[in-house]
Enzyme design. Structure first.
Site, short mmCIF file in Angstrom:
data_model
loop_
_atom_site.label_atom_id
_atom_site.label_comp_id
_atom_site.label_asym_id
_atom_site.label_seq_id
_atom_site.Cartn_x
_atom_site.Cartn_y
_atom_site.Cartn_z
N ARG A 79 0.86 -1.19 0.00
CA ARG A 79 0.00 0.00 0.00
C ARG A 79 0.89 1.24 0.00
O ARG A 79 1.76 1.37 0.85
CB ARG A 79 -0.91 -0.01 1.23
CG ARG A 79 -1.71 1.26 1.40
CD ARG A 79 -2.74 1.18 2.53
NE ARG A 79 -3.45 2.44 2.59
CZ ARG A 79 -3.32 3.34 3.57
NH1 ARG A 79 -2.54 3.12 4.62
NH2 ARG A 79 -3.97 4.48 3.52
N GLU A 133 -7.43 8.72 6.17
CA GLU A 133 -7.66 9.36 7.46
C GLU A 133 -8.16 10.80 7.35
O GLU A 133 -7.48 11.76 7.77
CB GLU A 133 -6.38 9.31 8.32
CG GLU A 133 -5.87 7.90 8.54
CD GLU A 133 -4.66 7.83 9.47
OE1 GLU A 133 -4.13 8.88 9.84
OE2 GLU A 133 -4.24 6.72 9.82
N HIS A 142 -2.84 11.05 0.73
CA HIS A 142 -2.27 10.82 2.06
C HIS A 142 -1.64 12.15 2.50
O HIS A 142 -0.46 12.23 2.79
CB HIS A 142 -1.29 9.66 2.04
CG HIS A 142 -1.02 9.03 3.39
ND1 HIS A 142 -1.22 7.69 3.64
CD2 HIS A 142 -0.57 9.55 4.55
CE1 HIS A 142 -0.89 7.42 4.90
NE2 HIS A 142 -0.49 8.54 5.47
N GLU A 181 -3.60 -0.07 8.02
CA GLU A 181 -2.41 0.30 8.82
C GLU A 181 -2.56 -0.28 10.21
O GLU A 181 -3.63 -0.17 10.83
CB GLU A 181 -2.27 1.82 8.98
CG GLU A 181 -1.85 2.56 7.75
CD GLU A 181 -1.67 4.06 8.02
OE1 GLU A 181 -1.42 4.47 9.17
OE2 GLU A 181 -1.81 4.82 7.03
N TYR A 183 -4.51 1.74 15.73
CA TYR A 183 -3.28 1.74 16.53
C TYR A 183 -3.54 1.49 18.01
O TYR A 183 -2.78 0.81 18.68
CB TYR A 183 -2.54 3.07 16.35
CG TYR A 183 -1.94 3.18 14.98
CD1 TYR A 183 -0.66 2.69 14.72
CD2 TYR A 183 -2.66 3.72 13.92
CE1 TYR A 183 -0.11 2.76 13.46
CE2 TYR A 183 -2.12 3.79 12.64
CZ TYR A 183 -0.85 3.31 12.42
OH TYR A 183 -0.31 3.36 11.15
N ASN A 190 -7.47 1.98 9.74
CA ASN A 190 -6.16 2.14 10.38
C ASN A 190 -6.38 2.12 11.88
O ASN A 190 -7.11 2.96 12.42
CB ASN A 190 -5.50 3.47 9.99
CG ASN A 190 -5.15 3.52 8.51
OD1 ASN A 190 -5.25 2.53 7.80
ND2 ASN A 190 -4.74 4.69 8.05
O1 IFM Z 1 2.52 7.63 10.02
C1 IFM Z 1 1.14 7.68 10.17
C2 IFM Z 1 0.44 7.51 8.84
O2 IFM Z 1 0.87 8.43 7.91
C3 IFM Z 1 -1.04 7.64 9.02
N1 IFM Z 1 -1.54 6.82 10.06
C4 IFM Z 1 -0.84 6.82 11.32
C5 IFM Z 1 0.64 6.62 11.10
C6 IFM Z 1 1.38 6.61 12.46
O3 IFM Z 1 1.18 7.79 13.14
#
Ligand code: IFM
Length: 447
Positions: free
Chosen positions: A84, A173, A128, A353, A301, A299
């Site tokens: 990606r 995002e 992006h 992500e 985290y 995405n």
């Molecule tokens: O590095 C970023 C990415 O560009 C977008 N999502 C979160 C990642 C980590 O912060």
């Protein structure tokens, strides 16, 4: 639906599952002014004193633009079947309107063809975050005309590459662009006005929907979708006030995007809260935004924790934290996916992500990043748990292929499964990359 939790992790995924690594243009390409590339809002923002923690910029980054072939070999060596990446809009159209830059387009042709030649699926993202600065001068995403410039850009990229892409994502995002870029001002373009941020979010969503319609009208072959940064939001305590705060945060940060995309409406309670800051809309906008997507990219985290009182401090939670100060909370990924599927009946869904920043450095040619490996392993297990519960998962991609420019944190935060020595541009696969390759090898054997 039956649980596969008793099986070894590599036996819990179907044969056709997409496994990848992810990057974005500004974070790795460098070559900021090469071959006719125009200035982006991030090129400009990095020059603002104090904007970037280590005063760095994207001028060189991982120098990927000049190291494409070697990096493609590197990706292939990881045993993944997908990559990606994003296109830098000002690299292919310096001003965001008018002339196309042939050298820039040729770079992405080489990238896509190089992936296909290595048996890797190309997953392309159009935005992006590196909007052409020239469009910012005319109002950027707050200006409705940018929506139409974006649709033109989407069509141009489809004409050049659309027959060879597995997926085409409009935006990465949109919450980050709107809120961090236009309300908090900590990301480009560095504005601090809520009403602007809200209008930006609407234009991003509208440009997504109109782009999908235009791409399909021209016979899109790639699967079309959008990528959202989403967290599973929990109340800090079981009190009614904290639960109310969690619902409100969820509405503002998640449902503000998912409700219009899947239901064609913004959450009423957020519109009421915004009052005069609600977005200006035209008839048909919401219907365009709700144009069906072929896939959703998520995405993920960490979780979000909401409190009606003092803000929640992740350091007090007892959970492991990454270098970003984010809690490691894989169960939140399963919960999030289940919530989304319950609310909207998801289309095929990719984790586009997932990954972790840890400070690590090579020792005798190895990088022992056990925490990152465990982070990735536990989140892959969380995806398998969601699949067991019926969520239609299509793929998983690690953020990131290699250490890169982490926006306002500069180069200090390392998310890569490949270490980058920025002085030499030497790439060193970390132990997490070795683990991922071995894991994917086992997946292939058992499929
Ligand atoms: O590095 C970023 C990415 O560009 C977008 N999502 C979160 C990642 C980590 O912060």
């Amino acid at each position: 639906m039956s649980s596969t939790a008793h099986l070894p992790l590599h036996q819990r995924f179907p044969r056709d599952f997409t496994w990848g690594v992810a990057t974005s243009a500004f974070q790795i390409e460098g070559a900021a002014t090469a071959d006719g590339k125009g200035e982006s809002i991030w090129d400009r923002f990095c020059r603002q004193p104090g904007a970037i923690a280590d005063s760095s910029n994207g001028d060189i980054a991982c120098d990927h633009y000049h190291r494409l072939e070697g990096d493609l070999d590197l990706i292939a060596s990881l045993g993944v079947n997908a990559y990606r990446f994003s296109v830098s809009w000002p690299r292919v159209q310096a001003l965001g309107s008018g002339a196309w830059n042939e050298a820039g387009l040729a770079f992405y042709e080489r990238l896509v063809d190089g992936l296909l030649a290595r048996g890797l699926q190309p997953h392309l993202t159009l935005n992006h975050w590196d909007l052409p600065q020239a469009l910012q001068e005319q109002g950027g995403w707050a200006h409705r005309d940018t929506v139409h410039r974006f649709v033109d850009y989407a069509l141009q990229m489809q004409r050049r590459l659309g027959d060879r892409l597995r997926t085409l994502t409009t935006h990465n995002e949109p919450w980050v662009v709107a809120v961090l870029g236009h309300e908090q001002g900590i990301f480009a373009p560095g504005l601090k006005r809520r009403a602007t941020a809200v209008q930006v979010s609407h234009h991003l969503l509208l440009s997504h929907g109109l782009a999908l319609q235009a791409l399909r009208a021209e016979g899109a072959k790639a699967a079309l979708g959008i990528v959202l940064n989403l967290a599973h939001i929990e109340p800090a305590t079981a009190s009614a006030a904290d639960r109310h705060a969690a619902q409100a945060d969820d509405a503002r940060n998640r449902r503000w995007y998912t409700d219009p995309l899947f239901k064609g409406q913004y959450p009423e309670e957020v519109l009421a809260e915004l009052g005069a800051d609600a977005p200006a809309m035209q008839p048909g906008d919401l219907a365009a935004i709700a144009t069906p997507i072929d896939f959703l990219g998520v995405n993920y985290y960490t979780r979000g924790v909401s409190s009606a009182g003092a803000p929640f401090d992740p350091a007090q939670s007892g959970l492991p934290l990454t270098d970003m100060g984010w809690e490691v909370y894989p169960r939140g990924l399963t919960e999030l996916l289940i919530t989304l599927h319950r609310e909207y009946r998801l289309p095929p869904t990719y984790i586009t992500e997932n990954g972790a920043a840890f400070a690590d450095a090579p020792v005798d040619g190895r990088v022992h990043d056990a925490e990152r490996t465990e982070y990735i392993r536990s989140h892959i297990a969380a995806v398998a748990d969601a699949m067991d519960l019926g969520v239609p998962m299509a793929g998983y991609m690690v953020w990131s292929l290699m250490d890169n420019f982490e926006w306002s944190s500069g180069y200090a935060k390392r998310f890569g499964i490949v270490h980058v020595d920025y002085a030499t541009q030497r790439r060193t696969p970390k132990d997490s990359a070795r683990w991922y390759r071995e894991f994917l090898g086992r997946c292939r054997q058992s499929a």
